[in-house]
Write an enzyme that holds these catalytic residues in place. Structure first.
Site, PDB file in Angstrom:
ATOM      1  N   LYS A 219      11.005   6.190   4.826  1.00  0.00           N
ATOM      2  CA  LYS A 219      10.271   4.976   4.441  1.00  0.00           C
ATOM      3  C   LYS A 219       9.776   5.089   3.006  1.00  0.00           C
ATOM      4  O   LYS A 219       9.267   6.141   2.596  1.00  0.00           O
ATOM      5  CB  LYS A 219       9.076   4.757   5.363  1.00  0.00           C
ATOM      6  CG  LYS A 219       8.416   3.398   5.160  1.00  0.00           C
ATOM      7  CD  LYS A 219       7.418   3.086   6.256  1.00  0.00           C
ATOM      8  CE  LYS A 219       6.083   3.739   5.982  1.00  0.00           C
ATOM      9  NZ  LYS A 219       5.151   3.576   7.123  1.00  0.00           N
ATOM     10  N   LYS A 221       7.668   2.872  -0.346  1.00  0.00           N
ATOM     11  CA  LYS A 221       6.724   1.807  -0.663  1.00  0.00           C
ATOM     12  C   LYS A 221       7.378   0.814  -1.616  1.00  0.00           C
ATOM     13  O   LYS A 221       8.111   1.215  -2.530  1.00  0.00           O
ATOM     14  CB  LYS A 221       5.481   2.405  -1.321  1.00  0.00           C
ATOM     15  CG  LYS A 221       4.756   3.421  -0.440  1.00  0.00           C
ATOM     16  CD  LYS A 221       4.114   2.758   0.769  1.00  0.00           C
ATOM     17  CE  LYS A 221       3.406   3.767   1.650  1.00  0.00           C
ATOM     18  NZ  LYS A 221       2.674   3.135   2.764  1.00  0.00           N
ATOM     19  N   ASP A 249       7.794  -0.691   2.940  1.00  0.00           N
ATOM     20  CA  ASP A 249       6.383  -0.938   3.277  1.00  0.00           C
ATOM     21  C   ASP A 249       5.678  -1.567   2.079  1.00  0.00           C
ATOM     22  O   ASP A 249       5.652  -0.982   0.997  1.00  0.00           O
ATOM     23  CB  ASP A 249       5.747   0.426   3.617  1.00  0.00           C
ATOM     24  CG  ASP A 249       4.303   0.309   4.082  1.00  0.00           C
ATOM     25  OD1 ASP A 249       3.739  -0.789   4.055  1.00  0.00           O
ATOM     26  OD2 ASP A 249       3.738   1.357   4.482  1.00  0.00           O
ATOM     27  N   GLU A 275       7.287  -3.422   6.459  1.00  0.00           N
ATOM     28  CA  GLU A 275       5.985  -3.098   7.047  1.00  0.00           C
ATOM     29  C   GLU A 275       4.869  -3.756   6.241  1.00  0.00           C
ATOM     30  O   GLU A 275       4.915  -3.760   5.012  1.00  0.00           O
ATOM     31  CB  GLU A 275       5.836  -1.573   7.017  1.00  0.00           C
ATOM     32  CG  GLU A 275       4.543  -1.056   7.593  1.00  0.00           C
ATOM     33  CD  GLU A 275       4.582   0.471   7.776  1.00  0.00           C
ATOM     34  OE1 GLU A 275       5.679   1.014   8.027  1.00  0.00           O
ATOM     35  OE2 GLU A 275       3.532   1.102   7.645  1.00  0.00           O
ATOM     36  N   GLU A 304      -1.293  -0.798  11.402  1.00  0.00           N
ATOM     37  CA  GLU A 304      -2.244   0.242  10.987  1.00  0.00           C
ATOM     38  C   GLU A 304      -3.598  -0.346  10.613  1.00  0.00           C
ATOM     39  O   GLU A 304      -4.609   0.345  10.678  1.00  0.00           O
ATOM     40  CB  GLU A 304      -1.685   1.066   9.819  1.00  0.00           C
ATOM     41  CG  GLU A 304      -1.617   0.346   8.499  1.00  0.00           C
ATOM     42  CD  GLU A 304      -0.948   1.193   7.401  1.00  0.00           C
ATOM     43  OE1 GLU A 304       0.288   1.233   7.374  1.00  0.00           O
ATOM     44  OE2 GLU A 304      -1.658   1.795   6.594  1.00  0.00           O
ATOM     45  N   ASP A 327      -2.354   2.717  15.572  1.00  0.00           N
ATOM     46  CA  ASP A 327      -2.953   3.788  14.788  1.00  0.00           C
ATOM     47  C   ASP A 327      -3.982   4.443  15.713  1.00  0.00           C
ATOM     48  O   ASP A 327      -4.604   3.770  16.525  1.00  0.00           O
ATOM     49  CB  ASP A 327      -3.618   3.167  13.556  1.00  0.00           C
ATOM     50  CG  ASP A 327      -4.356   4.176  12.715  1.00  0.00           C
ATOM     51  OD1 ASP A 327      -3.820   4.555  11.664  1.00  0.00           O
ATOM     52  OD2 ASP A 327      -5.474   4.586  13.087  1.00  0.00           O
ATOM     53  N   HIS A 354       1.785   4.346  13.511  1.00  0.00           N
ATOM     54  CA  HIS A 354       1.375   4.696  12.155  1.00  0.00           C
ATOM     55  C   HIS A 354       0.766   6.101  12.180  1.00  0.00           C
ATOM     56  O   HIS A 354       0.050   6.453  13.111  1.00  0.00           O
ATOM     57  CB  HIS A 354       0.323   3.700  11.658  1.00  0.00           C
ATOM     58  CG  HIS A 354      -0.321   4.101  10.364  1.00  0.00           C
ATOM     59  ND1 HIS A 354      -1.639   4.510  10.270  1.00  0.00           N
ATOM     60  CD2 HIS A 354       0.172   4.164   9.106  1.00  0.00           C
ATOM     61  CE1 HIS A 354      -1.918   4.800   9.010  1.00  0.00           C
ATOM     62  NE2 HIS A 354      -0.845   4.592   8.285  1.00  0.00           N
TER      63      HIS A 354
END
Lengths: 439, 439
Positions: A219, A221, A249, A275, A304, A327, A354
């Site tokens: 993953k 960002k 994300d 995400e 999350e 989470d 998460h």
């Protein structure tokens, strides 16, 4: 059991780690996080202890510790028997105090504080039973497990009776699944390769490193700059190849229509999910995004920062998410998280927790193990997030083998932190912080 | 303007009033509230002051004051020019701090703290301008007024340009509406007649008292016991007659289906609305309830615990409410509340503000006056909640004449509390609390 055991003391600590110095954990919304936690230690009159925490990003941790102290009167002096025999009722006394609920209710600081306390109580319970939390959960009879849940506000999606029946329906094969899990573990994906503050070279070398470790899902960002995102996605996709999984994300930086347009521009890199495309509170917005991006084979993931079971209920009802990212330390601890797992299972949404923040991997693995053994019965297409950071501070750190979480066997919820770490990282007077101020 | 004025200090106080001793303010969810507030005083280098507060129910106020202190670094030292000329940007720096937002974001304790600070800034601004806040708002040109709003996460319902256009479209007639308002005021309804802890006789005599004062709309609490509710509704309806308005308020005690069934049983008493039938977070739940109760001519109202503009946006999008109950101290102050008014106007939902708690009537009247003069242009079928409690502690208390709020002419946001009240009510060491502890 536990006839004469009661809780005699609650101690709270503000522990912070200067992660912003290396941009570890940085994303489009949180550019300089100092990974931190509000840490709770419960003590009983028979010298048993229970450890729990909620994750934070630095500033503001003192507000959470202040809130935990404000809740002390609801915990100290209680018999553990009264708590664990009527855990659903106890959970409601903690979350529905007639005066305190105004500053929530069931969200933000007071729910983070609740999470830390409830996590410590489950750690205590598991230690009293001599089991890791996942095994405690697996061994609880369906009626008993479901009794820890407060069904207020969710009965339009799931009732107590339905929940019990779902667990009973999955009892067959539990022993085999437990055995299989202990052997093979649970798939992990890595978020380590692409924090927003990392250079291209660092991303590339980390992709190679995690490929070599056996990871198949990565993953990164996105969300600060579209052209940069396109370059980075292309580069990561090239590194990991077509058969491995890429997730992206955005950490809430977009408005609804912006999210849709931006992701259309990243569709060619075939991300499994986007995400946190927008505000964690925007259920209808996520539903709109999910509907549009379905045409591009991109799923929507969030959770999350989803603040409680009522919000999760609606994300599930509205078909707003394909991946439900519970989470372990934002909503009100295991009691409430179990309700989310049950709703997700009923509405056929995959739970991919998460993790990554301090103690989050350590805790959340227990819940996903329980889900596999007792509720969903499947790991198909599911992962637990993994970040290889700060595990060295825990007495029972997560164990990753061949990119899979291996279940711990030690009693408790795996969040006991070494005394030495506590001394050094306590804010503002621990050694680490004194040194930073004087350097 | 204000070239050299900057904020030099922020002082925070925890003020509490022992209202639970008389059951004042009691409802089905909050059985023993001690009306309280986290109170903010801003000071500038030219000796100007700004006062603001957020309302609380007693325990937990110290968590909000702790949070306000944690935000001090974002305020102190700032030039007021930089704040008021770019108020929308400033609002975002306050609500989107990269580390602090984790403990929200934009909800619960941190948003209550934001509200108190932002309220104090508006008080300061209005004092600098020598106007009451409602008049400051009315006199701001549309572009300037809209510039205070952060449109992040709401552009799918309203854009900056649309908002400006809506205000421009309503400019005609502003002077007449202002004149009319100053003469006749704005309709109030009373919640004073039916707190849940009040006896039948007390409810009956209060209904008569408020009828005599000219009130035509009366709200009572329901939700603890259906038979009691039916008796109480029948009794109040008999007292106030068929032409006056009855509202009922459940303060979140029901699940979705329970709310529908319960209210069917109260439909014969013709309540205008059911307020807070379920969790304040349940947008889809409110939409379901609203759809069902439309058949019984009962509207759904909520908002006092709606945590931010994103949640209000969805309540409005989903047709979940017929009455939008903004509160002056739960979401992030006037900047964010203006966004809610604009969305409500666009989606044709009536705004009937929540008030009653300490300082809430004093503040929220300003916003509703602005809405009438500058935005909606109409008072038709709308009311501001009114409770005759604790106004004596304010230097500029609300003025009610013939059951209508009369606009204040004094500069500011009407929330300055007398020093004597502060001394006596400060928790835990004020005289009132010392006496309660020793009595």
């Amino acid at each position: 059991m536990y006839e004469d055991i009661s809780i005699t003391q609650i101690t709270v600590k503000d522990l912070r780690f200067p992660t912003s110095l290396q941009h570890d954990g940085s994303d489009a919304m949180h550019t300089n996080p100092d990974y931190s936690c509000a840490y709770v230690l419960l003590e009983t009159n028979n010298n048993q202890k229970g450890y729990g925490l909620t994750f934070t990003l630095g500033k503001g941790t003192e507000v959470v510790t202040c809130c935990i102290k404000a809740m002390e009167g609801l915990i100290v002096g209680r018999k553990v028997k009264d708590i664990f025999e009527h855990f659903g009722n106890f959970w409601r006394t903690l979350t529905s105090d007639s005066q305190m609920r105004w500053i929530g209710p069931e969200k933000g600081v007071i729910h983070l504080a609740t999470a830390a306390i409830i996590n410590a109580l489950w750690d205590l319970w598991a230690r009293l039973e001599g089991k890791p939390v996942w095994k405690l959960l697996v061994d609880l009879p369906p009626e008993k497990l479901v009794s820890v849940i407060d069904f207020r506000y969710i009965t339009d999606v799931i009732t107590r009776e339905e929940a019990i029946q779902m667990l009973k329906n999955r009892e067959e094969g539990k022993a085999n699944r437990e055995k299989e899990l202990l052997e093979n573990g649970y798939p992990a994906y890595t978020t380590q390769v692409g924090w927003i503050g990392y250079s291209t070279d660092k991303v590339k070398s980390l992709c190679k490193e995690y490929l070599n470790k056996g990871f198949t899902a990565f993953k990164i960002k996105v969300g600060q700059n579209l052209e940069e995102d396109r370059k980075r996605c292309a580069m990561v996709r090239e590194c990991i190849g077509d058969t491995n999984v890429l997730m992206v994300d955005a950490n809430q930086v977009w408005d609804v229509n912006e999210a849709i347009e931006w992701m259309k521009n990243l569709a060619e890199f075939k991300p499994l999910w986007i995400e946190e495309p927008t505000s964690p509170d925007d259920i209808l917005g996520h539903a709109t995004i999910a509907k549009e991006l379905k045409n591009y084979n991109i799923g929507v993931a969030t959770g999350e920062m989803c603040c409680n079971r009522v919000m999760f209920k609606q994300l599930l009802q509205a078909k707003a998410i394909e991946y439900c990212q519970i989470d372990s330390a934002r909503i009100g601890g295991i009691n409430e998280i179990l309700a989310v797992y049950l709703m997700a299972e009923k509405l056929k949404v995959k739970v991919c927790p998460h993790a990554g923040g301090i103690g989050l991997c350590e805790m959340v693995q227990h819940l996903q193990f329980w889900d596999f053994i007792s509720l969903s019965g499947s790991k198909e297409g599911k992962y637990i997030e993994y970040v290889d950071q700060q595990h060295e501070h825990f007495k029972v750190p997560v164990v990753i083998q061949s990119a899979a979480y291996i279940p711990p066997l030690e009693p408790g919820y795996s969040v006991e932190i070494f005394p030495d770490t506590m001394r050094k990282h306590e804010f503002p007077n621990g050694e680490i912080w004194k040194n930073i101020r004087t350097s």
